[in-house]
Each structure stands twice: as structure tokens, then as C-alpha cells.
Write a protein that holds these residues in place. Sequence first.
Motif, mmCIF file in Angstrom:
data_model
loop_
_atom_site.group_PDB
_atom_site.id
_atom_site.type_symbol
_atom_site.label_atom_id
_atom_site.label_comp_id
_atom_site.label_asym_id
_atom_site.label_seq_id
_atom_site.Cartn_x
_atom_site.Cartn_y
_atom_site.Cartn_z
ATOM 1 N N ARG A 142 14.142 -4.247 -2.792
ATOM 2 C CA ARG A 142 14.066 -2.962 -3.497
ATOM 3 C C ARG A 142 13.155 -3.055 -4.718
ATOM 4 O O ARG A 142 12.391 -2.135 -5.005
ATOM 5 C CB ARG A 142 15.460 -2.509 -3.925
ATOM 6 C CG ARG A 142 16.122 -1.668 -2.861
ATOM 7 C CD ARG A 142 17.413 -1.049 -3.362
ATOM 8 N NE ARG A 142 18.458 -1.684 -2.570
ATOM 9 C CZ ARG A 142 19.507 -2.348 -3.033
ATOM 10 N NH1 ARG A 142 19.715 -2.438 -4.301
ATOM 11 N NH2 ARG A 142 20.351 -2.909 -2.231
ATOM 12 N N ALA A 143 13.220 -4.156 -5.437
ATOM 13 C CA ALA A 143 12.366 -4.335 -6.610
ATOM 14 C C ALA A 143 10.900 -4.403 -6.190
ATOM 15 O O ALA A 143 10.031 -3.814 -6.843
ATOM 16 C CB ALA A 143 12.766 -5.599 -7.371
ATOM 17 N N ALA A 144 10.625 -5.109 -5.093
ATOM 18 C CA ALA A 144 9.246 -5.198 -4.599
ATOM 19 C C ALA A 144 8.752 -3.835 -4.146
ATOM 20 O O ALA A 144 7.605 -3.455 -4.408
ATOM 21 C CB ALA A 144 9.161 -6.211 -3.457
ATOM 22 N N GLN A 145 9.607 -3.068 -3.475
ATOM 23 C CA GLN A 145 9.243 -1.728 -3.031
ATOM 24 C C GLN A 145 8.968 -0.815 -4.226
ATOM 25 O O GLN A 145 8.004 -0.049 -4.223
ATOM 26 C CB GLN A 145 10.361 -1.133 -2.159
ATOM 27 C CG GLN A 145 10.086 0.279 -1.684
ATOM 28 C CD GLN A 145 8.888 0.349 -0.750
ATOM 29 O OE1 GLN A 145 8.607 -0.593 -0.023
ATOM 30 N NE2 GLN A 145 8.197 1.462 -0.778
ATOM 31 N N ALA A 146 9.796 -0.910 -5.253
ATOM 32 C CA ALA A 146 9.592 -0.096 -6.449
ATOM 33 C C ALA A 146 8.284 -0.473 -7.134
ATOM 34 O O ALA A 146 7.550 0.397 -7.624
ATOM 35 C CB ALA A 146 10.767 -0.271 -7.409
ATOM 36 N N LYS A 147 7.976 -1.760 -7.154
ATOM 37 C CA LYS A 147 6.731 -2.220 -7.767
ATOM 38 C C LYS A 147 5.527 -1.702 -6.984
ATOM 39 O O LYS A 147 4.537 -1.250 -7.563
ATOM 40 C CB LYS A 147 6.716 -3.749 -7.821
ATOM 41 C CG LYS A 147 5.554 -4.322 -8.582
ATOM 42 C CD LYS A 147 5.688 -5.823 -8.675
ATOM 43 C CE LYS A 147 4.521 -6.406 -9.435
ATOM 44 N NZ LYS A 147 4.613 -7.851 -9.538
ATOM 45 N N ARG A 148 5.627 -1.749 -5.634
ATOM 46 C CA ARG A 148 4.531 -1.245 -4.801
ATOM 47 C C ARG A 148 4.334 0.266 -4.990
ATOM 48 O O ARG A 148 3.215 0.747 -5.096
ATOM 49 C CB ARG A 148 4.788 -1.551 -3.318
ATOM 50 C CG ARG A 148 4.465 -2.983 -2.941
ATOM 51 C CD ARG A 148 4.438 -3.150 -1.428
ATOM 52 N NE ARG A 148 5.728 -2.912 -0.810
ATOM 53 C CZ ARG A 148 6.665 -3.846 -0.606
ATOM 54 N NH1 ARG A 148 6.443 -5.083 -0.976
ATOM 55 N NH2 ARG A 148 7.798 -3.532 -0.026
ATOM 56 N N SER A 149 5.434 1.003 -5.001
ATOM 57 C CA SER A 149 5.293 2.457 -5.167
ATOM 58 C C SER A 149 4.819 2.812 -6.568
ATOM 59 O O SER A 149 4.077 3.756 -6.758
ATOM 60 C CB SER A 149 6.574 3.185 -4.816
ATOM 61 O OG SER A 149 7.597 2.834 -5.682
ATOM 62 N N SER A 150 5.179 2.020 -7.570
ATOM 63 C CA SER A 150 4.672 2.245 -8.933
ATOM 64 C C SER A 150 3.175 1.974 -8.986
ATOM 65 O O SER A 150 2.424 2.711 -9.610
ATOM 66 C CB SER A 150 5.410 1.340 -9.907
ATOM 67 O OG SER A 150 4.857 1.410 -11.188
ATOM 68 N N ALA A 151 2.746 0.918 -8.307
ATOM 69 C CA ALA A 151 1.315 0.574 -8.270
ATOM 70 C C ALA A 151 0.545 1.661 -7.518
ATOM 71 O O ALA A 151 -0.568 2.028 -7.902
ATOM 72 C CB ALA A 151 1.104 -0.781 -7.631
ATOM 73 N N ASP A 154 0.104 4.594 -9.764
ATOM 74 C CA ASP A 154 -0.909 4.324 -10.782
ATOM 75 C C ASP A 154 -2.313 4.480 -10.198
ATOM 76 O O ASP A 154 -3.232 4.931 -10.892
ATOM 77 C CB ASP A 154 -0.739 2.913 -11.359
ATOM 78 C CG ASP A 154 0.481 2.794 -12.242
ATOM 79 O OD1 ASP A 154 1.032 3.847 -12.643
ATOM 80 O OD2 ASP A 154 0.919 1.660 -12.518
#
Length: 157
Positions: A142-151, A154
Amino acid sequence: MTGAPTSSPSSLPAGGTRLSPRLRLGASVSLIALIVLCVLWETVLAPVRPGGTLLALKALPLLLPLRGVLRGNLYTFQWASMLMLLYFMEGVVRATSDPGVSAYVAWVEVLLSTVFFWCAVLYVRPTKRAYKAAKSRDEAARAAQAKRSSAANDDTV
């Protein structure tokens, strides 16, 4: 109990964790032996009063987890291990304070409650570990998915 792992009596799907039938048997045998001991102790072996007492009713709470333990229900093992601590405490108190035969029977109660407790803890342990590992993998994903969607957000700005 929220977040508690559930499984079939013989195996856990998550990670292929196998539950030990020997530990389940050890817990079952020690529980049944403790039920029998509690009744015999207060009626025949060393009753507080001649002819037996109502203290034999202390075996009734041990009947509550019996079915779940025999079936290998993890939740039952968890709460029954906490119940068993009461019988351990009673055994220690009576082993150190009762005279004669009652003290020896109390040590047997301590032994049986200790066997049940450790069998229950070791029976549930692999499942708890597998559950925690799966939970941490899910959180990392979930953290990796959130990081990808945040990127991705951006990049679109």
C-alpha cells in the motif's frame, strides 16, 4: 476479535503455515486430564470437607473451551490459554499452602495447566507470525502504491 487470523483446523492458507497436530493433541489431553483432576480432587482425592465440596464446580469453566480445543480453533486456544493461568495460580497457591495429598494434587494441576498453556501458545504461534508477515507485506504494498500514485500526480501537474 478484529484482525485475528482464522484458519481451518489443520492448515493456514497464508504462506502454507501448518498447525501442529501434536501440540493440539497435547493441549486436548492436558485439558481433559485437568477437568478430571479438578473433579476428583474436590470429591475423592483430597476434598476440603469429607464427602466432597462444591469446589468441584471449578471444572465447569474448563468445559467451555473443550470443543474448540478438540477442533483446533485458534481463537479458542488464545482465550483458553489465558483461562489456564487461573488454574496455574490456584495450583501454586494450594501446592504451597495445603497439607498432604492436596499439595501433591495441586502440583499436578500446575503441571497440567503449564502443559496446556505452552501447547496452546506454540500451536497458535506460527499462525500469528504468518499473519503479521502478511500484514506487513500488505502495508508495504500500500505504501508503494501510494508513492507511485503520488509520483504520477506530480508528473501530471
